[in-house]
Design an enzyme around this catalytic site. Sequence first.
Site, PDB file in Angstrom:
ATOM      1  N   HIS A 151      -3.757  -4.952   0.515  1.00 40.21           N
ATOM      2  CA  HIS A 151      -3.254  -5.365   1.830  1.00 40.21           C
ATOM      3  C   HIS A 151      -3.395  -6.866   2.007  1.00 40.21           C
ATOM      4  O   HIS A 151      -4.370  -7.345   2.596  1.00 40.21           O
ATOM      5  CB  HIS A 151      -4.014  -4.643   2.941  1.00 40.21           C
ATOM      6  CG  HIS A 151      -3.559  -3.255   3.204  1.00 40.21           C
ATOM      7  ND1 HIS A 151      -2.432  -2.958   3.960  1.00 40.21           N
ATOM      8  CD2 HIS A 151      -4.055  -2.066   2.807  1.00 40.21           C
ATOM      9  CE1 HIS A 151      -2.271  -1.650   4.023  1.00 40.21           C
ATOM     10  NE2 HIS A 151      -3.230  -1.081   3.324  1.00 40.21           N
ATOM     11  N   CYS A 154       0.844  -1.206   0.000  1.00 38.76           N
ATOM     12  CA  CYS A 154       0.000   0.000   0.000  1.00 38.76           C
ATOM     13  C   CYS A 154       0.879   1.255   0.000  1.00 38.76           C
ATOM     14  O   CYS A 154       1.432   1.616  -1.027  1.00 38.76           O
ATOM     15  CB  CYS A 154      -0.977  -0.026   1.170  1.00 38.76           C
ATOM     16  SG  CYS A 154      -2.302   1.220   1.025  1.00 38.76           S
ATOM     17  N   GLU A 176      -1.823  -8.646   4.049  1.00 36.80           N
ATOM     18  CA  GLU A 176      -1.517  -9.001   5.438  1.00 36.80           C
ATOM     19  C   GLU A 176      -2.683  -8.789   6.400  1.00 36.80           C
ATOM     20  O   GLU A 176      -2.641  -9.239   7.558  1.00 36.80           O
ATOM     21  CB  GLU A 176      -0.298  -8.211   5.929  1.00 36.80           C
ATOM     22  CG  GLU A 176      -0.575  -6.799   6.433  1.00 36.80           C
ATOM     23  CD  GLU A 176      -0.859  -5.761   5.347  1.00 36.80           C
ATOM     24  OE1 GLU A 176      -0.852  -4.568   5.678  1.00 36.80           O
ATOM     25  OE2 GLU A 176      -1.100  -6.145   4.188  1.00 36.80           O
TER      26      GLU A 176
END
Length: 240
Positions: free
Chosen positions: A176, A92, A178
């Site tokens: 994202h 990001c 994660e």
Amino acid sequence: MSAPHIALFDASVGETPAERNVRRELDATVTAFKVSEGEFPEWPGADGSWPYDGVVVSGSQTAVYDDEPWMETLGELVVDLHELGVPMLGICWGHQFLAQELGGCVDDMGEYELGYQRIERYDDSPLFASMPGEFVAFETHSDEVLRLPPGAVELAGNETSCQAFSLGPTFGVQFHPEYDLETVRQVVEGKREEGVPAERVEAVLAEATPERHAETEAAKRVFENFLAVVESEPIATAAE
């Protein structure tokens, strides 16, 4: 072979789940540096030696074009590491920062891309090995990479923005991979204070279910694939 040693450059501001989330997804030894608070690793030696095998640059609540001293230092460091051939993965904000520091351009989109979005692969990059041609990932950003660095390849995108790029062993992903479901809900709730209309916040929260979030599993493979790149890189930068 021992696990790769990854330096995490945590660019998030304040107490956030950024470090926790990256540690959970990376099957590697991770040393974190809160770069937004001026914490940096030692600089690479004159012989190119460095005690880490790769780098992950996290997301952040800032804009990459903000005039912050820590960003200037981080920019100098990632350029040096890129020139040494150290594999890097930006997430990001990290995606945007790497693109900008290596010669690209980032600007305000004038809107948020927020929620679970479909992403299309454009390139058979090692970063997307064994991943489908289209996959779902969570997005939260209002800036975008408008122009890639010279020589970079756009790896993925959607109707909103560039979603991934590579430049040698340097990679960026706008989404994202994660995030866990807890982080998704926390981040979306925070958008109320940033002026995102309440109805849009509620719509994204309603979609944030365990079933919907499970669709992002394919996106998480970028971490495994990035570590495979780290392990395959012939340039031995890590200290013996």
